[in-house]
Scaffold this active site. Structure first.
Site, PDB file in Angstrom:
ATOM      1  CE1 TYR A  16      -4.125   2.092   0.692  1.00  0.00           C
ATOM      2  CE2 TYR A  16      -2.382   3.184   1.975  1.00  0.00           C
ATOM      3  CZ  TYR A  16      -3.776   3.088   1.365  1.00  0.00           C
ATOM      4  OH  TYR A  16      -4.546   4.476   1.407  1.00  0.00           O
ATOM      5  CE  LYS A  35      -3.552   5.211  -1.816  1.00  0.00           C
ATOM      6  NZ  LYS A  35      -4.535   5.574  -2.712  1.00  0.00           N
TER       7      LYS A  35
HETATM    8  P1  NDP Z   1     -13.142   3.511   1.248  1.00  0.00           P
HETATM    9  O1  NDP Z   1     -13.012   1.921   1.419  1.00  0.00           O
HETATM   10  O2  NDP Z   1     -14.735   3.859   1.812  1.00  0.00           O
HETATM   11  O3  NDP Z   1     -13.677   3.564  -0.445  1.00  0.00           O
HETATM   12  C1  NDP Z   1     -13.053   2.946  -1.262  1.00  0.00           C
HETATM   13  C2  NDP Z   1     -13.333   3.189  -2.776  1.00  0.00           C
HETATM   14  O4  NDP Z   1     -12.972   2.578  -3.795  1.00  0.00           O
HETATM   15  C3  NDP Z   1     -14.876   2.609  -2.689  1.00  0.00           C
HETATM   16  O5  NDP Z   1     -15.807   3.680  -3.407  1.00  0.00           O
HETATM   17  C4  NDP Z   1     -14.887   1.384  -3.585  1.00  0.00           C
HETATM   18  O6  NDP Z   1     -15.990   1.237  -4.188  1.00  0.00           O
HETATM   19  C5  NDP Z   1     -13.580   1.848  -4.442  1.00  0.00           C
HETATM   20  N1  NDP Z   1     -12.898   0.902  -5.412  1.00  0.00           N
HETATM   21  C6  NDP Z   1     -12.197  -0.061  -4.773  1.00  0.00           C
HETATM   22  N2  NDP Z   1     -11.680  -1.027  -5.483  1.00  0.00           N
HETATM   23  C7  NDP Z   1     -12.065  -0.866  -6.711  1.00  0.00           C
HETATM   24  C8  NDP Z   1     -12.404  -1.089  -7.996  1.00  0.00           C
HETATM   25  N3  NDP Z   1     -11.486  -2.369  -8.255  1.00  0.00           N
HETATM   26  N4  NDP Z   1     -13.051  -0.723  -9.063  1.00  0.00           N
HETATM   27  C9  NDP Z   1     -13.656   0.489  -8.883  1.00  0.00           C
HETATM   28  N5  NDP Z   1     -13.686   0.929  -7.653  1.00  0.00           N
HETATM   29  C10 NDP Z   1     -13.175   0.547  -6.664  1.00  0.00           C
HETATM   30  O7  NDP Z   1     -12.346   4.090   1.248  1.00  0.00           O
HETATM   31  P2  NDP Z   1     -11.689   5.673   1.481  1.00  0.00           P
HETATM   32  O8  NDP Z   1     -12.801   6.575   1.129  1.00  0.00           O
HETATM   33  O9  NDP Z   1     -11.106   5.847   2.689  1.00  0.00           O
HETATM   34  O10 NDP Z   1     -10.849   5.708   0.393  1.00  0.00           O
HETATM   35  C11 NDP Z   1     -10.735   6.653  -0.739  1.00  0.00           C
HETATM   36  C12 NDP Z   1      -9.300   6.921  -1.199  1.00  0.00           C
HETATM   37  O11 NDP Z   1      -8.510   7.458  -0.081  1.00  0.00           O
HETATM   38  C13 NDP Z   1      -8.307   5.554  -1.406  1.00  0.00           C
HETATM   39  O12 NDP Z   1      -7.725   5.918  -2.516  1.00  0.00           O
HETATM   40  C14 NDP Z   1      -7.705   5.389  -0.179  1.00  0.00           C
HETATM   41  O13 NDP Z   1      -6.499   4.617  -0.494  1.00  0.00           O
HETATM   42  C15 NDP Z   1      -7.329   6.865   0.189  1.00  0.00           C
HETATM   43  N6  NDP Z   1      -7.034   7.066   1.683  1.00  0.00           N
HETATM   44  C16 NDP Z   1      -7.830   6.864   2.747  1.00  0.00           C
HETATM   45  C17 NDP Z   1      -7.217   7.063   3.997  1.00  0.00           C
HETATM   46  C18 NDP Z   1      -8.407   6.461   4.948  1.00  0.00           C
HETATM   47  O14 NDP Z   1      -7.868   6.625   6.191  1.00  0.00           O
HETATM   48  N7  NDP Z   1      -9.435   6.238   4.904  1.00  0.00           N
HETATM   49  C19 NDP Z   1      -6.190   7.657   4.283  1.00  0.00           C
HETATM   50  C20 NDP Z   1      -5.290   7.724   3.030  1.00  0.00           C
HETATM   51  C21 NDP Z   1      -5.720   7.655   1.574  1.00  0.00           C
HETATM   52  P3  NDP Z   1     -16.229  -0.477  -4.549  1.00  0.00           P
HETATM   53  O15 NDP Z   1     -15.841  -1.319  -3.291  1.00  0.00           O
HETATM   54  O16 NDP Z   1     -17.846  -0.707  -4.474  1.00  0.00           O
HETATM   55  O17 NDP Z   1     -15.895  -0.639  -5.770  1.00  0.00           O
END
Ligand code: NDP
Length: 254
Positions: free
Chosen positions: A159, A163
């Site tokens: 991860y 990033k």
């Molecule tokens: P969530 O797990 O709530 O959301 C992740 C999102 O990515 C969902 O909408 C999911 O939708 C989508 N996703 C994952 N895999 C796929 C795929 N193969 N195809 C299409 N969509 C996909 O997490 P966050 O909202 O927290 O994450 C959003 C971003 O922020 C990410 O890039 C994460 O790495 C980053 N981030 C988050 C942090 C945190 O503490 N929460 C910290 C730092 C960065 P679905 O599963 O339905 O496909």
């Protein structure tokens, strides 16, 4: 310069991972700011969509797996077909996976890299020519503090590397695309209250380490990330490109 520079009236955005967490918060704020959005993720979220509808925001949800090599090109084309252009691309979809490295399988490594970095590259690549043709655009990639520092206490080598890749891809693209009036920036969130950090509710040890390591002393909210993303995607940040905005409650100051 005026407050109106933070608005997105008439702009068209494509937001990956737009069904929940940070992506859904961005969809709401972009709607409020006057944008039309195409939202995409694998699963739909009827409750989230109902909220957007009730607020009167113009959006379209498309279910797709971002890891499918054809998805980015198809979704950019869909956005242009639906709303006539693409002004803003928010590459937000991502997955996290902890694990000690000796036990971290090729499959897991590939899943993290393809979801967090490879598909994001493809979305950027597919957006460039349409943005060029219309005279410019904005790309916002969601990175992480994990691309800047090593998280503790959990191990998550893949991860973190994915990033860090997002951040360097962002800077390189910003340099390449500046002559085309396309700005490219990244947001590096700290620990945010979403499904991704749901383990905070069951693993009290990690929860207390993460809080203690954050000077502000709490998790960030998806809405707080959306505010930063709106800034970076709006004309208010017209002189900002190649930046990685850290929004982490001070985590990386230590
Ligand atoms: P969530 O797990 O709530 O959301 C992740 C999102 O990515 C969902 O909408 C999911 O939708 C989508 N996703 C994952 N895999 C796929 C795929 N193969 N195809 C299409 N969509 C996909 O997490 P966050 O909202 O927290 O994450 C959003 C971003 O922020 C990410 O890039 C994460 O790495 C980053 N981030 C988050 C942090 C945190 O503490 N929460 C910290 C730092 C960065 P679905 O599963 O339905 O496909």
């Amino acid at each position: 310069m005026a407050l109106n520079d933070f608005r997105l009236d008439g702009k068209v955005a494509l937001i990956t991972g737009g069904n929940r967490g940070i992506g859904l918060a961005v969809a709401k704020l972009f709607g409020e700011a006057g944008a039309k959005s195409v939202l995409t993720a694998r699963r739909d979220n009827p409750e989230g969509e109902a909220e957007l509808k009730a607020a009167g925001y113009e959006f379209d949800f498309v279910s797709a797996d971002a890891r499918d090599p054809e998805t980015p090109e198809k979704l950019i084309a869909h956005t242009i077909e639906k709303y006539g252009r693409i002004d803003i691309l928010v590459n937000n979809a991502g997955v996290a996976q902890h694990g000690d490295t000796p036990d971290f399988t090729d499959e897991l490594y590939e899943k993290i890299m393809s979801t967090n970095l490879t598909q994001l590259f493809r979305f950027c690549r597919s957006a460039i020519n349409p943005m060029r043709a219309q005279g410019g655009g904005v790309i916002l990639n969601v990175g992480s503090i994990s691309g800047v520092v090593t998280n503790v206490p959990q191990n998550q080598v893949a991860y973190n590397a994915s990033k860090a890749g997002v951040h360097m891809l962002t800077k390189s693209l910003a340099n390449e695309l500046a002559p085309d009036n396309i700005r490219v920036n990244a947001l590096a969130p700290g620990y945010i209250e979403t499904d991704m950090t749901a383990v905070r509710e069951t693993n009290k040890e990690w929860d207390s380490v993460w809080r203690a390591a954050t000077p502000i002393g709490r998790y960030g909210l998806p809405e707080e990330m959306a505010n930063c993303i709106l800034f970076l995607c709006s004309p208010a940040s017209s002189y900002v490109t190649g930046a990685v905005l850290i929004a982490d409650g001070g985590y990386t100051t230590r």
